[in-house]
Design an enzyme around this catalytic site. Structure first.
Site, mmCIF file in Angstrom:
data_model
loop_
_atom_site.group_PDB
_atom_site.id
_atom_site.type_symbol
_atom_site.label_atom_id
_atom_site.label_comp_id
_atom_site.label_asym_id
_atom_site.label_seq_id
_atom_site.Cartn_x
_atom_site.Cartn_y
_atom_site.Cartn_z
ATOM 1 N N LYS A 195 0.251 8.264 16.100
ATOM 2 C CA LYS A 195 0.893 7.830 14.866
ATOM 3 C C LYS A 195 0.548 8.763 13.712
ATOM 4 O O LYS A 195 1.386 9.091 12.882
ATOM 5 C CB LYS A 195 0.474 6.393 14.530
ATOM 6 C CG LYS A 195 1.208 5.860 13.298
ATOM 7 C CD LYS A 195 0.841 4.450 12.922
ATOM 8 C CE LYS A 195 1.509 4.093 11.603
ATOM 9 N NZ LYS A 195 1.097 2.793 11.095
ATOM 10 N N GLY A 251 -4.799 -1.376 5.168
ATOM 11 C CA GLY A 251 -4.209 -0.674 6.304
ATOM 12 C C GLY A 251 -3.993 0.796 5.991
ATOM 13 O O GLY A 251 -4.369 1.679 6.763
ATOM 14 N N HIS A 308 5.640 9.198 9.062
ATOM 15 C CA HIS A 308 6.035 9.710 7.751
ATOM 16 C C HIS A 308 4.792 10.023 6.914
ATOM 17 O O HIS A 308 4.693 11.072 6.301
ATOM 18 C CB HIS A 308 6.915 8.687 7.067
ATOM 19 C CG HIS A 308 6.354 7.292 7.035
ATOM 20 N ND1 HIS A 308 5.861 6.664 8.164
ATOM 21 C CD2 HIS A 308 6.180 6.408 6.021
ATOM 22 C CE1 HIS A 308 5.425 5.461 7.846
ATOM 23 N NE2 HIS A 308 5.608 5.280 6.546
ATOM 24 N N ARG A 309 3.797 9.111 6.942
ATOM 25 C CA ARG A 309 2.604 9.329 6.130
ATOM 26 C C ARG A 309 1.763 10.462 6.717
ATOM 27 O O ARG A 309 1.224 11.291 5.988
ATOM 28 C CB ARG A 309 1.781 8.032 6.016
ATOM 29 C CG ARG A 309 0.673 8.126 4.973
ATOM 30 C CD ARG A 309 0.018 6.781 4.700
ATOM 31 N NE ARG A 309 1.010 5.804 4.277
ATOM 32 C CZ ARG A 309 1.405 4.767 5.007
ATOM 33 N NH1 ARG A 309 0.874 4.522 6.185
ATOM 34 N NH2 ARG A 309 2.326 3.955 4.539
ATOM 35 N N GLU A 328 2.084 -0.968 -12.477
ATOM 36 C CA GLU A 328 3.371 -1.472 -12.026
ATOM 37 C C GLU A 328 4.151 -0.362 -11.322
ATOM 38 O O GLU A 328 4.376 0.703 -11.906
ATOM 39 C CB GLU A 328 4.176 -1.989 -13.230
ATOM 40 C CG GLU A 328 5.286 -2.937 -12.821
ATOM 41 C CD GLU A 328 6.159 -3.327 -14.017
ATOM 42 O OE1 GLU A 328 7.226 -3.903 -13.788
ATOM 43 O OE2 GLU A 328 5.767 -3.033 -15.167
ATOM 44 N N ASP A 353 3.390 6.413 -1.802
ATOM 45 C CA ASP A 353 4.290 5.279 -1.705
ATOM 46 C C ASP A 353 5.181 5.540 -0.502
ATOM 47 O O ASP A 353 5.547 6.682 -0.219
ATOM 48 C CB ASP A 353 5.143 5.112 -2.964
ATOM 49 C CG ASP A 353 5.830 3.751 -2.996
ATOM 50 O OD1 ASP A 353 5.194 2.753 -2.604
ATOM 51 O OD2 ASP A 353 7.004 3.680 -3.402
ATOM 52 N N SER A 354 5.483 4.495 0.201
ATOM 53 C CA SER A 354 6.289 4.687 1.393
ATOM 54 C C SER A 354 7.030 3.413 1.689
ATOM 55 O O SER A 354 6.737 2.354 1.132
ATOM 56 C CB SER A 354 5.398 5.069 2.579
ATOM 57 O OG SER A 354 4.433 4.071 2.795
ATOM 58 N N PHE A 392 0.889 -1.662 10.603
ATOM 59 C CA PHE A 392 1.073 -2.800 9.694
ATOM 60 C C PHE A 392 2.503 -2.735 9.178
ATOM 61 O O PHE A 392 3.289 -1.860 9.585
ATOM 62 C CB PHE A 392 0.044 -2.742 8.555
ATOM 63 C CG PHE A 392 0.076 -1.466 7.773
ATOM 64 C CD1 PHE A 392 0.836 -1.375 6.609
ATOM 65 C CD2 PHE A 392 -0.621 -0.341 8.202
ATOM 66 C CE1 PHE A 392 0.876 -0.191 5.893
ATOM 67 C CE2 PHE A 392 -0.595 0.849 7.484
ATOM 68 C CZ PHE A 392 0.162 0.921 6.325
ATOM 69 N N GLY A 393 2.855 -3.677 8.313
ATOM 70 C CA GLY A 393 4.183 -3.649 7.692
ATOM 71 C C GLY A 393 5.294 -3.762 8.723
ATOM 72 O O GLY A 393 5.270 -4.621 9.603
#
Lengths: 194, 194
Positions: free
Chosen positions: B171, B12, B176-177, B39, B68-69, B148-149
């Site tokens: 979007k 996604g 945010h992204r 990790e 990362d979000s 997604f999410g």
């Protein structure tokens, strides 16, 4: 066009950076209201550069560049490193201290490098960092009049010249700070033109 | 022209970033030899983005972007935060878990935000980071098919629409992204043209 705040209180560094940054609208700490100095307690050059850039960008709202750099001497376990500017009271005593500590170190073990980290923070939410280094070795006596700090006792790679013997143009392209700056400048130009 | 490795295993996210990055030569983890996953144990979105970008840029030598979000819900003390993707096994159960935890939270206390950090690392010694966020609140039931999410339960600001109800173009500029990407793209373009 926005300004770039070059956050350094070292006049030698400020002049060097301003020279390389010709064409940009550059301001320095002398152009803004006096702020308490930020404590440079990072464990790496990069941490210190970020500490300073964050502090001054938050305090002023300006696009801010800060750097930290120093001399890393292998025979001294990496010293003076991030303590390069606190190693002794002034340039003359710093140079003398290094030479004294290195007095009995043979030529083949006098390797060292200058390292520089630059951090640029745009209060709009962007951070750029870069690192540059130049390999060399420690001389047995100071030579040259250019530059500042440890420049007179740092022999640059295989040039046969100390950093203080390099003409300033050559130094800008050869030095740790020059290399780190060259990497961020095209990016800073984009931020300045926003 | 260099490539940009977009280091994400979430299809996604990869599709969303590739769409915004039209015109760039973009590769993904599917285009490189399989590596053990890194990790994501950072305490902030920015730490995780940097962890991933460092890992993949060092392993591949490519100019690498990682992000990362997650969702930060005030009534849940900031959860799920950096644990957004580990909060439950899949999107459906994540959404169900948030709605269950928020069941008795009144409308005026359902504020939340999506936050994103992006890190771009050039193995040549330059790092760029940016952060973006979008304020909103948690709905009482999922709505919308896009994204997604947590998108279906996140009401965007005062639009009256959930993130999953926004058309993908809206979007890209609202999210945010999208905001974090918009800040780094002009800088990434400079690095790609080096």
């Amino acid at each position: 066009m926005r300004s770039l705040l070059v956050a350094t209180s070292n006049p030698g560094k400020a002049a060097e950076i301003a020279q390389i940054l010709q064409g940009f609208r550059v301001i320095t700490l002398a152009d803004i209201p006096t702020l308490p100095e930020v404590e440079e307690n990072g464990e790496t050059f990069l941490e210190n550069a970020l500490l300073k850039a964050k502090y001054y960008s938050q305090a002023t709202g300006e696009l801010t560049m800060a750097d930290d750099s120093g001399l890393v001497v292998d025979a001294l376990g990496g010293a003076p490193g991030v303590r390069s500017s606190r190693f002794a009271a002034n340039d003359e005593s710093r140079v003398a201290k290094i030479l004294a500590l290195m007095e009995h170190v043979p030529d083949e073990k006098r390797s060292a490098r200058f390292a520089c980290a630059i951090a640029v923070i745009d209060p709009d939410g962007v951070t750029i960092t870069s690192e540059g280094r130049v390999e060399g070795s420690i001389t047995r006596s100071p030579r040259g009049k250019n530059g500042f700090g440890y420049d007179p006792v740092f022999l640059v790679g295989d040039t046969g010249l100390t950093m203080a013997e390099l003409p300033s143009e050559a130094k800008n392209s050869t030095s740790h700070r020059g290399k780190a700056l060259a990497k961020v400048l095209p990016l800073v130009r984009v931020l300045l033109q926003k």
